[in-house]
Design an enzyme around this catalytic site. Sequence first.
Site, PDB file in Angstrom:
ATOM      1  N   LYS A  90     -43.766  20.557  27.335  1.00  0.00           N
ATOM      2  CA  LYS A  90     -44.784  21.552  26.986  1.00  0.00           C
ATOM      3  C   LYS A  90     -45.526  21.934  28.257  1.00  0.00           C
ATOM      4  O   LYS A  90     -46.371  21.188  28.743  1.00  0.00           O
ATOM      5  CB  LYS A  90     -45.774  21.021  25.949  1.00  0.00           C
ATOM      6  CG  LYS A  90     -46.549  22.167  25.305  1.00  0.00           C
ATOM      7  CD  LYS A  90     -47.997  21.884  25.022  1.00  0.00           C
ATOM      8  CE  LYS A  90     -48.902  21.852  26.205  1.00  0.00           C
ATOM      9  NZ  LYS A  90     -49.113  23.127  26.909  1.00  0.00           N
TER      10      LYS A  90
ATOM     11  N   GLY B 247     -50.113  20.106  22.845  1.00  0.00           N
ATOM     12  CA  GLY B 247     -50.080  18.888  23.660  1.00  0.00           C
ATOM     13  C   GLY B 247     -50.653  17.708  22.882  1.00  0.00           C
ATOM     14  O   GLY B 247     -50.112  16.598  22.923  1.00  0.00           O
TER      15      GLY B 247
ATOM     16  N   GLU C 292     -50.706  11.131  35.229  1.00  0.00           N
ATOM     17  CA  GLU C 292     -51.008  11.563  36.605  1.00  0.00           C
ATOM     18  C   GLU C 292     -52.202  12.495  36.508  1.00  0.00           C
ATOM     19  O   GLU C 292     -52.078  13.613  35.995  1.00  0.00           O
ATOM     20  CB  GLU C 292     -49.815  12.318  37.208  1.00  0.00           C
ATOM     21  CG  GLU C 292     -48.574  11.496  37.395  1.00  0.00           C
ATOM     22  CD  GLU C 292     -48.683  10.498  38.530  1.00  0.00           C
ATOM     23  OE1 GLU C 292     -49.725  10.468  39.215  1.00  0.00           O
ATOM     24  OE2 GLU C 292     -47.740   9.734  38.721  1.00  0.00           O
TER      25      GLU C 292
ATOM     26  N   CYS D 293     -53.767  18.001  43.154  1.00  0.00           N
ATOM     27  CA  CYS D 293     -54.543  16.819  42.778  1.00  0.00           C
ATOM     28  C   CYS D 293     -54.733  15.863  43.944  1.00  0.00           C
ATOM     29  O   CYS D 293     -55.734  15.169  44.024  1.00  0.00           O
ATOM     30  CB  CYS D 293     -53.836  16.122  41.635  1.00  0.00           C
ATOM     31  SG  CYS D 293     -52.104  15.838  42.014  1.00  0.00           S
TER      32      CYS D 293
ATOM     33  N   GLU E 103     -63.925  16.828  40.624  1.00  0.00           N
ATOM     34  CA  GLU E 103     -62.783  17.597  41.114  1.00  0.00           C
ATOM     35  C   GLU E 103     -63.075  19.083  40.937  1.00  0.00           C
ATOM     36  O   GLU E 103     -63.363  19.542  39.820  1.00  0.00           O
ATOM     37  CB  GLU E 103     -61.541  17.195  40.314  1.00  0.00           C
ATOM     38  CG  GLU E 103     -60.276  17.796  40.864  1.00  0.00           C
ATOM     39  CD  GLU E 103     -59.048  17.326  40.102  1.00  0.00           C
ATOM     40  OE1 GLU E 103     -59.075  17.353  38.857  1.00  0.00           O
ATOM     41  OE2 GLU E 103     -58.066  16.937  40.749  1.00  0.00           O
TER      42      GLU E 103
HETATM   43  P1  NAD Z   1     -55.298  20.292  31.879  1.00  0.00           P
HETATM   44  O1  NAD Z   1     -55.609  18.852  31.722  1.00  0.00           O
HETATM   45  O2  NAD Z   1     -56.266  21.292  31.390  1.00  0.00           O
HETATM   46  O3  NAD Z   1     -53.911  20.649  31.154  1.00  0.00           O
HETATM   47  C1  NAD Z   1     -52.711  19.992  31.449  1.00  0.00           C
HETATM   48  C2  NAD Z   1     -51.759  20.146  30.281  1.00  0.00           C
HETATM   49  O4  NAD Z   1     -52.297  19.469  29.157  1.00  0.00           O
HETATM   50  C3  NAD Z   1     -51.500  21.579  29.841  1.00  0.00           C
HETATM   51  O5  NAD Z   1     -50.143  21.707  29.486  1.00  0.00           O
HETATM   52  C4  NAD Z   1     -52.393  21.697  28.609  1.00  0.00           C
HETATM   53  O6  NAD Z   1     -51.951  22.679  27.676  1.00  0.00           O
HETATM   54  C5  NAD Z   1     -52.261  20.313  28.013  1.00  0.00           C
HETATM   55  N1  NAD Z   1     -53.352  19.922  27.107  1.00  0.00           N
HETATM   56  C6  NAD Z   1     -54.575  20.462  26.960  1.00  0.00           C
HETATM   57  N2  NAD Z   1     -55.295  19.784  26.037  1.00  0.00           N
HETATM   58  C7  NAD Z   1     -54.508  18.774  25.603  1.00  0.00           C
HETATM   59  C8  NAD Z   1     -54.686  17.703  24.703  1.00  0.00           C
HETATM   60  N3  NAD Z   1     -55.842  17.522  24.023  1.00  0.00           N
HETATM   61  N4  NAD Z   1     -53.678  16.831  24.522  1.00  0.00           N
HETATM   62  C9  NAD Z   1     -52.518  16.956  25.203  1.00  0.00           C
HETATM   63  N5  NAD Z   1     -52.276  17.967  26.090  1.00  0.00           N
HETATM   64  C10 NAD Z   1     -53.275  18.857  26.289  1.00  0.00           C
HETATM   65  O7  NAD Z   1     -54.994  20.489  33.431  1.00  0.00           O
HETATM   66  P2  NAD Z   1     -54.729  21.842  34.203  1.00  0.00           P
HETATM   67  O8  NAD Z   1     -56.008  22.597  34.298  1.00  0.00           O
HETATM   68  O9  NAD Z   1     -53.531  22.531  33.637  1.00  0.00           O
HETATM   69  O10 NAD Z   1     -54.325  21.268  35.663  1.00  0.00           O
HETATM   70  C11 NAD Z   1     -55.259  20.872  36.603  1.00  0.00           C
HETATM   71  C12 NAD Z   1     -55.510  19.381  36.558  1.00  0.00           C
HETATM   72  O11 NAD Z   1     -54.282  18.673  36.701  1.00  0.00           O
HETATM   73  C13 NAD Z   1     -56.389  18.877  37.678  1.00  0.00           C
HETATM   74  O12 NAD Z   1     -57.321  17.961  37.174  1.00  0.00           O
HETATM   75  C14 NAD Z   1     -55.413  18.160  38.611  1.00  0.00           C
HETATM   76  O13 NAD Z   1     -55.982  17.155  39.402  1.00  0.00           O
HETATM   77  C15 NAD Z   1     -54.442  17.620  37.658  1.00  0.00           C
HETATM   78  N6  NAD Z   1     -53.162  17.347  38.325  1.00  0.00           N
HETATM   79  C16 NAD Z   1     -52.811  16.042  38.564  1.00  0.00           C
HETATM   80  C17 NAD Z   1     -51.648  15.764  39.237  1.00  0.00           C
HETATM   81  C18 NAD Z   1     -51.224  14.353  39.529  1.00  0.00           C
HETATM   82  O14 NAD Z   1     -50.052  14.133  39.764  1.00  0.00           O
HETATM   83  N7  NAD Z   1     -52.112  13.374  39.528  1.00  0.00           N
HETATM   84  C19 NAD Z   1     -50.826  16.791  39.672  1.00  0.00           C
HETATM   85  C20 NAD Z   1     -51.223  18.111  39.420  1.00  0.00           C
HETATM   86  C21 NAD Z   1     -52.392  18.367  38.732  1.00  0.00           C
END
Ligand code: NAD
Length: 497
Positions: free
Chosen positions: A192, A230, A268, A302, A401
């Site tokens: 997803k 998700g 992650e 990240c 962040e």
């Molecule tokens: P997000 O947490 O808003 O969303 C990530 C994913 O989770 C999306 O596919 C979203 O639709 C889904 N999602 C949203 N609500 C959910 C729920 N309640 N249950 C399950 N899934 C759900 O993150 P974003 O804004 O898309 O990405 C940015 C964030 O990702 C930043 O915090 C960044 O640090 C982190 N990130 C971490 C890594 C790592 O490897 N540690 C890598 C890249 C990005």
Amino acid sequence: MSAPTGYESLGDLGVMLVDGKLLPAASRGTFTTLNPATEEVLGTAADGTPADLDAAIGTARHAFDTDVESWTTDPAFRARCLRQLRDAMQGHAEELRALTIAEVGAPVFLTSGAQLEAPVADLGFAADLAESYDGWKVDLGEASPMGMRSQRWVLREPAGVVAAITPWNFPHQITLAKLGPALAAGCTVVLKPAPDTPWCASALARIAVEETDIPPGVLNVVTSADHHLGAMLSADPRVDLVSFTGSTATGRKVMGAAAETIKRVFLELGGKSAFIVLDDADIGSAAAMAAFTACTHAGQGCAITTRLLVPRAKFDEAVEATAGTMRALGAGDPTDPGTVCGPVVSARQRDRIEGYLKLAVDEGGTFAAGGGRPAGRPKGFFIEPTLIVGLDNSARTAREEIFGPVLVAIPHDGDDDAVRIANDSPYGLSGAVHSGDRDRAWAVARKVRTGTMSVNGGVWYSGDVPFGGYKQSGIGREMGQAGFEEYLETKSIAEGL
Ligand code: NAD
């Protein structure tokens, strides 16, 4: 600025992948995907519903439980499919590059590395892992526990149905770092992707169906504007493992939803990593590297170092050098090979970053560089590379962040103090240290509680290097042997003699 083209030949990207078929959403619903550099609508993606997700989970479960085409038991077959996927994606490299620039706003220079070419090549590493793994039957020999003579073995087995939930910032890298080892291990997958980058996932789905022998049901992709999908994946009892990359706030929800069925979670999450400069470092080169890193992909990584810790006596010199480089880099057109800092992905993200810039001022900070939108860019979600000074590590701007091209410079009073400040964070994802003395740099690197550290400019990012976080930056490791083992279960068998 003109929109990059060239991805059109990938075909209709308004599709999902369920049970080996490319389909629109069952409801025929769609949502738009945008070019963040131009704000132009690229087109529409399939807006998957809970019914579509239910079908995808069902087919992934069925494919795993029936060992479709010997998927779970034939590692050589899986290795062949992974190499087919790598070769096919490499065959479409230019279309995928154009798509990644258009949909993600990724600067073109990054597509030769982590945004596209590196993770695609790493599918070969995943294929090698599949081949090296044949159940890994370890013979523990005979023993007589409780008086029963027994021969004991330890086996590793695929973990089952994997839910892969991904963010938008490095869609190919994060997706393939999950799919590669999950498929290599013999799992089946429901992906997803984030609503901001559905087409990158649909392109993968189309290539997998049309150009590989991956059996129906093994790989499913459900695009949707609805984040709730998700949450449904995390809670569904048919899913064995959730592999999630995203924010710490969402990771917490994933873990909570998964708790009901005690499923394994692999997380992650976010970071607020420190770039530590020791007093014997070359300030000019350290400052240039800190600025470049903070600006890369508009800070939407990240593991990007977003706190610059410099010796108090050299603070002004370091700030001037860092601010100069950030101003010189600026924010620009991602199709330009010279651009390091492109747009951020959406108006929502830009608003969020601007909220933090206002907060920085409210907290008493000032801008040594940037601080707002760049002049002369009326279209696109751009933020100037920004260096904040005048705050200490207790400021929210220094702790939370921001996910934009924003660096906070903080003075330190020696190596121990630098380590203290670096560790004074809920996160523990990455970091960097610069010193003229290798032993001093290593001592600091060992004391910072993070999953990865760069010493004097070393680059840890690579398919064979485990990546992940301490503390609230996550649970588990992606990539490398450790990243493969996340997708395995352990079974012990004892045979009476
Ligand atoms: P997000 O947490 O808003 O969303 C990530 C994913 O989770 C999306 O596919 C979203 O639709 C889904 N999602 C949203 N609500 C959910 C729920 N309640 N249950 C399950 N899934 C759900 O993150 P974003 O804004 O898309 O990405 C940015 C964030 O990702 C930043 O915090 C960044 O640090 C982190 N990130 C971490 C890594 C790592 O490897 N540690 C890598 C890249 C990005």
